[in-house]
Scaffold this active site. Structure first.
Site, PDB file in Angstrom:
ATOM      1  N   LYS A  45       2.462  -6.438   7.735  1.00  0.00           N
ATOM      2  CA  LYS A  45       1.173  -5.784   7.483  1.00  0.00           C
ATOM      3  C   LYS A  45       0.344  -5.571   8.751  1.00  0.00           C
ATOM      4  CE  LYS A  45       0.537  -7.221   2.681  1.00  0.00           C
ATOM      5  NZ  LYS A  45      -0.284  -7.977   1.739  1.00  0.00           N
ATOM      6  N   ASP A  81      -5.290  -4.217  -0.547  1.00  0.00           N
ATOM      7  CA  ASP A  81      -5.343  -5.633  -0.926  1.00  0.00           C
ATOM      8  C   ASP A  81      -6.780  -6.074  -1.226  1.00  0.00           C
ATOM      9  OD1 ASP A  81      -2.756  -6.627  -1.020  1.00  0.00           O
ATOM     10  OD2 ASP A  81      -2.634  -6.831   1.161  1.00  0.00           O
TER      11      ASP A  81
END
Ligand code: S3P
Length: 416
Positions: A45, A81
């Protein structure tokens, strides 16, 4: 989840796991195959951020991207997220305003959770095994930080604990957990030490899959431009079971190394090796090229289908499938219901070099095998994508590397 969403909206789209060793490999494979969007997960990420053409400000602040969309050939990064955490809390009736939370793990997921909570009016303490990483992230996000040794101080008076670390070990002493604490474990795939301890301590648990669902919803919209069918996606997420998936099937174009990799996988596990082309040849008593010549392609497809259908009761096998096995609906159904279908990818030039010039592939005979191969791959690309569960780029890897990488992704089905 995504595939259920695509089906619900009748979209011609397929979602598949991509096994990559680096973020760079994930992006270059996406470019080669023509993938329109990716979700990025741990540990890539952060690594992916500098490789993108554009990163939206929220993702830039968190230093983490979990969604990449291809726009006019450019990779654009987002972070859903943050919305995922907020959605999971909201759905669990956790009222954030004025609360205190400890987020453990200062990686991409942890930083997103910290930002989401901060934005919802929560006082956040970010805790990390390497203290400096927590302090550095906390400075950017504007929250507090502590090294793991001092987590007890953080948990004092805390209402929420969000765990964003991948570790099997126990990092938090059970004596620090109490019934007043709500616990969100981001590692939703397995019963972690924290989940067990939190259950024993009477903590309230928020299912980590709710985070998964709520980050997927905006990602779906970014990828498709459509509102996500949340109910269908939720249903698919919570019902997912691998219980019936007893085999691994290798699918993909000619020359991607299916047979060699399947043999490698069988040699290094207790799975047996099966090969549909060999099975057809054994039954017909002649090579595939001769079957094409004497009986034609349609007859070969019937024989290939018969061989695959014979395998409904087989388990613990690695099945190497002919490149055209995905052409019939019955085969696709078998592959998806009884196997974990793994798509081996190679670009056409690599594949052609591998099959060589000996004319063993009847479909590539003629003056211009390159154009024939490109046209065939174009026709089949979507079928490979919507049949497979996992795709791996074989370029630059040895069969042993590929076998090991696949095993890494599928072994849990066979361990249980
Ligand atoms: C075919 C692929 C071949 C073989 C036959 C047809 C195809 O298998 O089944 O020549 O239609 O792509 P490999 O993929 O193992 O080369």
């Amino acid at each position: 989840m995504f595939n259920a969403g695509f089906r619900a909206l009748s979209l011609d789209a397929a979602y598949v796991r991509l096994a990559a060793s680096t973020a760079e490999e994930a992006l270059s494979t996406a470019r080669e195959i023509g993938i329109k969007g990716l979700n990025i997960t741990s540990p890539f990420k952060s690594e992916v951020v500098p490789l993108l053409d554009e990163v939206e400000p929220g993702a830039r602040k968190v230093g983490s991207v979990n969604t990449v969309i291809t726009r006019d050939g450019r990779f654009v990064g987002y972070n859903t997220d943050v919305a995922g955490v907020i959605g999971a809390l909201r759905e669990s009736d956790f009222e954030p305003e004025g609360k205190k939370a400890v987020v453990i793990g200062a990686g991409g997921a942890g930083r997103a959770a910290a930002l989401a909570l901060q934005a919802s009016g929560v006082r956040v303490v970010l805790v990390n095994r390497t203290g400096e990483k927590a302090f550095e992230a906390a400075r950017i996000l504007g929250c507090d930080a502590l090294p793991l040794e001092h987590i007890a101080d953080g948990l004092e008076g805390a209402h929420l604990l969000v765990s964003c670390i991948s570790s099997n070990g126990r990092l938090i002493s059970p004596s620090l957990l109490s019934s007043g604490l709500t616990v969100l474990e981001a590692d939703y795939g397995r019963p972690t030490a924290l989940l067990r301890d939190a259950t024993d301590a009477g903590c309230r648990l928020i299912d980590g899959r709710l985070w998964l669902l709520h980050q997927a919803v905006p990602a779906f919209t970014l990828a498709t431009g459509k509102e996500a069918p949340v109910a269908e996606m939720r249903k698919a997420l919570f019902k997912r079971s691998w219980a019936l998936h007893k085999n691994v099937a290798l699918i993909g174009f000619m020359g991607t190394g299916k047979s060699t990799v399947a043999q490698e996988m069988a040699a290094s596990s207790d799975l047996s090796f099966l090969d549909t082309d060999s099975a057809v040849e054994a039954r017909a008593g002649m090579p595939v090229s001769e079957i094409f010549e004497m009986k034609g392609e349609a007859a070969f497809r019937m024989m290939e289908q018969d061989e695959l259908q014979e395998l409904w009761n087989v388990s613990r096998a690695v099945i190497s499938c002919g490149g055209g096995a995905v052409l019939t609906k019955r085969n696709r159904r078998f592959l998806r219901s009884r196997c974990i279908p793994v798509w081996l990818w190679a670009d056409v030039d690599t594949a052609l070099t591998r099959v060589g010039g000996e004319g063993t592939r009847p479909l590539l005979r003629g003056d211009d095998p390159g154009s024939r191969a490109r046209a065939l791959l174009d026709e089949r690309l979507f079928l490979y994508a919507c049949t497979s569960d996992l795709v791996i780029n074989t370029r630059g890897k040895t069969p042993r590397d590929i076998a090991a990488r696949i095993w890494d992704e599928v072994h849990y089905v066979f361990d249980s």
